[in-house]
Design a protein around this motif. Structure first.
Motif, short mmCIF file in Angstrom:
data_model
loop_
_atom_site.label_atom_id
_atom_site.label_comp_id
_atom_site.label_asym_id
_atom_site.label_seq_id
_atom_site.Cartn_x
_atom_site.Cartn_y
_atom_site.Cartn_z
N HIS A 60 94.35 81.35 42.11
CA HIS A 60 95.77 81.63 41.85
C HIS A 60 96.24 80.61 40.82
CE1 HIS A 60 99.85 82.96 42.44
NE2 HIS A 60 100.22 81.71 42.65
N GLU A 61 96.69 81.11 39.69
CA GLU A 61 97.14 80.26 38.60
C GLU A 61 96.08 79.22 38.23
OE1 GLU A 61 100.98 78.75 39.74
OE2 GLU A 61 101.90 80.73 39.62
N GLY A 62 94.82 79.66 38.22
CA GLY A 62 93.71 78.80 37.82
C GLY A 62 93.26 77.80 38.87
N LYS A 63 93.85 77.85 40.04
CA LYS A 63 93.53 76.89 41.10
C LYS A 63 92.80 77.61 42.24
CE LYS A 63 95.74 73.60 44.19
NZ LYS A 63 96.99 73.12 44.75
N ALA A 88 89.64 89.86 46.07
CA ALA A 88 89.78 88.74 45.13
C ALA A 88 89.00 87.52 45.60
CB ALA A 88 91.25 88.39 44.98
N GLU A 89 88.18 87.67 46.63
CA GLU A 89 87.52 86.51 47.23
C GLU A 89 86.23 86.12 46.52
OE1 GLU A 89 87.29 85.25 51.70
OE2 GLU A 89 85.74 86.76 51.33
N HIS A 90 86.05 84.82 46.41
CA HIS A 90 84.79 84.22 45.96
C HIS A 90 84.16 83.58 47.20
CE1 HIS A 90 87.18 84.37 42.29
NE2 HIS A 90 86.07 84.22 41.59
N ILE A 91 82.84 83.64 47.31
CA ILE A 91 82.13 83.01 48.41
C ILE A 91 81.10 82.06 47.80
CG2 ILE A 91 80.64 83.35 50.41
CD1 ILE A 91 81.88 86.18 50.67
N SER A 92 81.15 80.81 48.25
CA SER A 92 80.21 79.82 47.71
C SER A 92 79.74 78.88 48.82
CB SER A 92 80.84 79.02 46.57
OG SER A 92 81.86 78.19 47.07
N PHE A 93 78.69 78.15 48.52
CA PHE A 93 78.14 77.19 49.47
C PHE A 93 78.50 75.78 49.04
CE2 PHE A 93 75.92 80.97 50.52
CZ PHE A 93 75.79 80.89 51.90
N ILE A 167 89.18 70.85 52.07
CA ILE A 167 89.88 70.86 53.36
C ILE A 167 91.39 70.87 53.12
CG2 ILE A 167 90.28 69.64 55.54
CD1 ILE A 167 87.50 70.82 55.40
N ALA A 168 91.87 70.09 52.16
CA ALA A 168 93.29 70.08 51.84
C ALA A 168 93.75 71.48 51.42
CB ALA A 168 93.57 69.07 50.73
N SER A 169 92.95 72.14 50.61
CA SER A 169 93.27 73.50 50.18
C SER A 169 93.29 74.45 51.38
CB SER A 169 92.24 73.96 49.15
OG SER A 169 92.39 75.32 48.86
#
Length: 186
Positions: A60-63, A88-93, A167-169
């Motif tokens: 969202h807005e590059g974040k 719109a989801e990305h999944i990463s390790f 975690i903050a995100s």
């Protein structure tokens, strides 16, 4: 939790069906940084992380905004298997991880013979919905410090992992405030 134990814990599980499903999963090693899925690139694959760290996020807005984080459990495809729509989801390790993958078309084929396979898949999806509702409730807690304290109870294994910004995100707390709150409750 091991994949076979997780499958056996499902309400609709019976030994024969669980064995067939377990045999259909392919062992995988997921390297840190692997981008498993994006809105443009996703397959109808069910993953299970046995040990590691994965997350889902959206831009969202590059974040990057973290939707979920797991150390162990199922990862559902970001595209809809039945409706054939994307998300719109990305999944990463976040760390090297060990797990399994299975193409959902196999479950579809199995279910044509025995609908119990769909009931098992439905249980997996219901568990995911329950976890998403739990996360949504957490995010609706208005005060950041109260949200952090709630998260300590709900996700004790995640709060102090060395992935501060993620975690903050996940908690929807600005990184600098999250650091102050964490330090206060250490």
């Amino acid at each position: 939790m091991l994949l076979i134990e997780k499958l056996r814990s499902l309400q609709n599980a019976n030994a024969e069906i669980i064995d067939q499903i377990a045999e259909s999963f392919i062992p995988k090693t997921f390297n840190k940084g692997l981008l498993l899925s994006t809105p443009e690139y996703s397959h109808p694959v069910l993953y299970y992380v046995e040990n590691g760290l994965a997350r889902g996020y959206f831009l969202h807005e590059g974040k990057e905004n973290t939707s979920w984080i797991i150390e162990s459990g199922f990862i559902l495809p970001s595209t809809s298997f039945f409706a054939k729509t994307s998300s719109a989801e990305h999944i990463s390790f976040i760390s090297d991880s060990i797990g399994y993958s299975m193409n959902l078309s196999l479950i579809d084929d199995f279910a044509k013979v025995d609908p119990t396979f769909y009931r098992i898949l439905l249980e997996i999806y219901e568990e995911d919905i329950h976890l998403r509702i739990q996360r949504e409730r957490m995010l609706r807690i208005r005060h950041a410090e109260t949200r952090f304290l709630h998260s300590q109870k709900e996700y004790p294994e995640l709060i102090y992992l060395p992935i501060h910004n993620i975690i903050a995100s996940f908690l929807n707390i600005e990184s600098k405030y999250f650091f102050k709150i964490k330090r206060k409750y250490r």
